[in-house]
Write a protein that holds these residues in place. Structure first.
Motif, PDB file in Angstrom:
ATOM      1  N   ASP A 138       0.398   4.735  -2.911  1.00  0.00           N
ATOM      2  CA  ASP A 138      -0.732   4.381  -3.756  1.00  0.00           C
ATOM      3  C   ASP A 138      -1.434   5.601  -4.328  1.00  0.00           C
ATOM      4  O   ASP A 138      -1.541   6.636  -3.678  1.00  0.00           O
ATOM      5  N   ARG A 155       0.797  -1.233   0.000  1.00  0.00           N
ATOM      6  CA  ARG A 155       0.000   0.000   0.000  1.00  0.00           C
ATOM      7  C   ARG A 155       0.827   1.280   0.000  1.00  0.00           C
ATOM      8  O   ARG A 155       0.301   2.345   0.168  1.00  0.00           O
ATOM      9  N   GLU A 215      -6.913   4.627  -2.875  1.00  0.00           N
ATOM     10  CA  GLU A 215      -7.014   3.973  -1.570  1.00  0.00           C
ATOM     11  C   GLU A 215      -8.473   3.597  -1.337  1.00  0.00           C
ATOM     12  O   GLU A 215      -9.374   4.428  -1.522  1.00  0.00           O
ATOM     13  N   ASN A 218      -3.181   0.423  -8.773  1.00  0.00           N
ATOM     14  CA  ASN A 218      -2.050   1.233  -8.285  1.00  0.00           C
ATOM     15  C   ASN A 218      -0.759   0.836  -8.979  1.00  0.00           C
ATOM     16  O   ASN A 218       0.077   1.675  -9.297  1.00  0.00           O
ATOM     17  N   LEU A 258      -9.697  -4.889  -2.580  1.00  0.00           N
ATOM     18  CA  LEU A 258      -8.300  -4.536  -2.272  1.00  0.00           C
ATOM     19  C   LEU A 258      -7.360  -5.043  -3.366  1.00  0.00           C
ATOM     20  O   LEU A 258      -6.417  -4.355  -3.765  1.00  0.00           O
ATOM     21  N   ASN A 307      -5.109  -2.652  -5.655  1.00  0.00           N
ATOM     22  CA  ASN A 307      -3.661  -2.893  -5.656  1.00  0.00           C
ATOM     23  C   ASN A 307      -3.137  -2.995  -7.103  1.00  0.00           C
ATOM     24  O   ASN A 307      -2.110  -2.405  -7.460  1.00  0.00           O
ATOM     25  N   LEU A 365     -13.469   5.464  -3.040  1.00  0.00           N
ATOM     26  CA  LEU A 365     -12.004   5.440  -3.075  1.00  0.00           C
ATOM     27  C   LEU A 365     -11.489   6.828  -2.756  1.00  0.00           C
ATOM     28  O   LEU A 365     -12.147   7.824  -3.054  1.00  0.00           O
ATOM     29  N   ARG A 366     -10.290   6.889  -2.170  1.00  0.00           N
ATOM     30  CA  ARG A 366      -9.614   8.177  -2.016  1.00  0.00           C
ATOM     31  C   ARG A 366      -8.639   8.297  -3.186  1.00  0.00           C
ATOM     32  O   ARG A 366      -7.780   7.434  -3.378  1.00  0.00           O
TER      33      ARG A 366
END
Ligand code: KIV
Ligand code: ZN
Length: 523
Positions: free
Chosen positions: A398, A395, A401, A506, A499, A503, A421-422
């Motif tokens: 990233d 993480r 998030e 990212n 997640l 991932n 999501l951020r």
């Protein structure tokens, strides 16, 4: 640049272990790692006490350059080198990337087989000879540790290879690598090739001969051992045998073969074998490719005795059916570890035993996740702890998030998901429906990320037993010519799936456009 060459000076019975997990291994689809993940692997390779680490291919992309540079400045003991074609700009990039290494090196290669010369390089033998010599001389002006490889050596004409090797040795190459690039060779044949080259190359006794085998016919380890029996004193290999196509020589297999059959092989290497199992699990977690249960040395069944007659024998004396000790490989004798009463100190201790360097993760967050899991399940296993630790490694830096996932589904209504999501500090939400809750969730994530990659693979694995187990999701997504893997671990499968996708996205962002030339492209 001075280079003390720590691995050159060794007794004649010493086999150097050259790890290429971060270069040849990382090159295979779905094994892409980000810089932080590569550093975590590199640190574990140092704990394994490998002699040389091929940290990447610096000229292939800015991301690769940065990984090689960071690894070079992080490690102390092994030689850290970068792969390089013979082009000036490749050599210069490789040299710059390893500049800060305590023991810097470069690995220059060019193909020598007629097939490659004609169809891939469109070069004559004379051109190849010239390119190789010029590149070695260029590198040699800056550092001493120069390895040269004849790509596709096992399908090259031996006399021509002998000529090119003699020339690059004259130019200063210290290590000569003869790869079985296509995994085409059989052990007796590869052994003969090493014997021939050591006899016919001028200066053969001043260099270290190295084997680099691929596993297309399942011969990589056998071929590496045949090379050693014929004078090779370096083996190039990867953890879990990952690598192009069917993979490379598996480090754990070749190392344990040398140790277990020292009676026949008569050589040794410097690997700290108790770090093998942690290294294998760490890599499997990071790239999301589980180790097959029947994989020699590190598979779950490698030391499991199922047949009654075998169990009986092992109970009487382990030597009846065990040729190696699990503890020599670092397999924990007791997989059951911590629980809700375990403190931070015990948690950190266990991380270290499992090969995770606490300095490389956010321990605070990992410990909080561990306590959270303890509330959900009674027993927390080693694999749960590794999953949590790797969740933290993944993480870092990233773009996206995951903040929240809300899903609804029933037998009468279409599954729906609302995801937040951020992104760059701002929260963004989207809703979508789909074939199932995971599908709906993925569609909502794509909307927010404004990406529409192809989902090439999706798999769920229960890390440990029971309905409260931590589930691990691995996915492989392809976008704009680049394939990346993503993993996520959570006790809720939809969350683990979200997640994993976040991932992967990212990683797509952190890798930038797929600029990497494969090593086999161009001279
Ligand atoms: O397999 C191969 O030939 C290689 C070279 C680049 C060393 O990986
Ligand atoms: Zn290779």
């Amino acid at each position: 640049m001075a280079n003390p060459n720590p691995v050159v000076a060794h007794a004649d019975d010493y086999v150097r272990i050259f790890d290429t997990t971060l270069r040849d291994g990382e090159q295979s689809p779905g094994c892409t790692m980000n810089v932080e993940e590569k550093i975590a692997i590199a640190r574990q390779l140092e704990r394994l006490n490998v002699d040389i680490i091929e940290a990447g291919f610096a000229a292939s992309s800015p991301g690769d350059f940065e990984s090689v540079r960071r690894i070079a400045e992080t490690l102390t003991n092994p030689v850290v080198l970068s792969l390089s074609r013979t082009r000036d700009e490749d050599v210069d990039a490789a040299l710059r990337a390893v500049e800060k290494a305590k023991h810097p090196g470069i690995h220059i290669f060019i193909a020598t087989s007629d097939i490659h010369l004609k169809y891939k390089l469109a070069m004559t033998r004379e051109d190849v000879l010239n390119a190789a010599t010029v590149a070695v001389m260029r590198a040699k002006r800056h550092l001493d540790y120069v390895e040269f490889s004849c790509e596709d050596a096992s399908r090259s004409e031996w006399e021509f290879m002998a000529k090119i090797c003699s020339e690059v040795i004259r130019a200063g190459a210290r290590i000569i690598n003869l790869p079985d690039t296509t995994g085409h060779a059989l052990p007796a044949e590869l052994g003969e090739m090493f014997a021939f080259m050591r006899e016919h190359v001028e200066g053969a006794d001043q260099v270290i001969w190295s084997a680099h085998c691929h596993n297309d016919l399942g011969m990589a380890v056998a071929n590496s051992l045949a090379a050693i029996r014929n004078g090779a004193r370096q083996v190039e290999c990867t953890i879990n045998g990952i690598g192009e196509r069917a993979g490379n020589t598996s480090m754990e297999e070749v190392v344990m073969a040398l140790k277990t059959r020292k009676d026949l092989m008569g050589v040794r290497c410097g690997i700290e074998t108790r770090q093998i199992y942690p290294a294998s699990r760490l890599l499997a977690q990071i790239i999301g490719q589980p180790v097959p249960p029947n994989k020699p040395i590190v598979g779950d069944n490698a030391f499991a005795h199922e047949a009654g007659i075998h169990q009986d024998g092992v109970l009487k004396n382990k030597l009846t059916y065990e040729i190696m000790k699990p503890e020599d490989i670092g397999i924990p004798s007791n997989k059951l570890v911590l629980g809700k009463h375990s403190g931070r100190h015990a948690f950190i201790n266990r991380l270290q035993e499992l090969g995770v360097d606490p300095a490389t993760i956010d321990v605070q967050k990992a410990f909080a996740a561990f306590k959270d899991l303890c509330d959900k399940k009674k027993i927390v296993y080693d694999d749960d702890i590794l999953a949590i630790a790797n969740e933290e490694t993944r993480r870092i830096a990233d773009t996206f998030e995951l903040v929240d996932v809300t899903v609804s589904s029933s037998t009468r209504t279409e599954p729906r998901a609302e995801v937040t999501l951020r992104v760059g500090g701002q929260e963004r939400s989207a809703e979508a429906s789909g074939d199932g809750m995971v599908d709906a969730c993925y569609k909502a994530i794509y909307k927010i990320a404004e990406l529409s990659p192809t989902l090439e693979r999706y798999s769920v694995k229960s890390i440990t037993g029971g309905t409260d187990a931590l589930g691990e999701v691995s996915c492989l997504v392809r976008d704009n010519g680049m394939t990346v893997a993503g993993q996520g671990a959570h006790s809720d499968i939809v969350m683990a799936s979200a997640l994993a996708l976040v991932n992967a996205l990212n990683r797509l962002k952190s890798r930038g456009p797929a600029a990497s030339p494969r090593p086999s492209e161009g001279p």
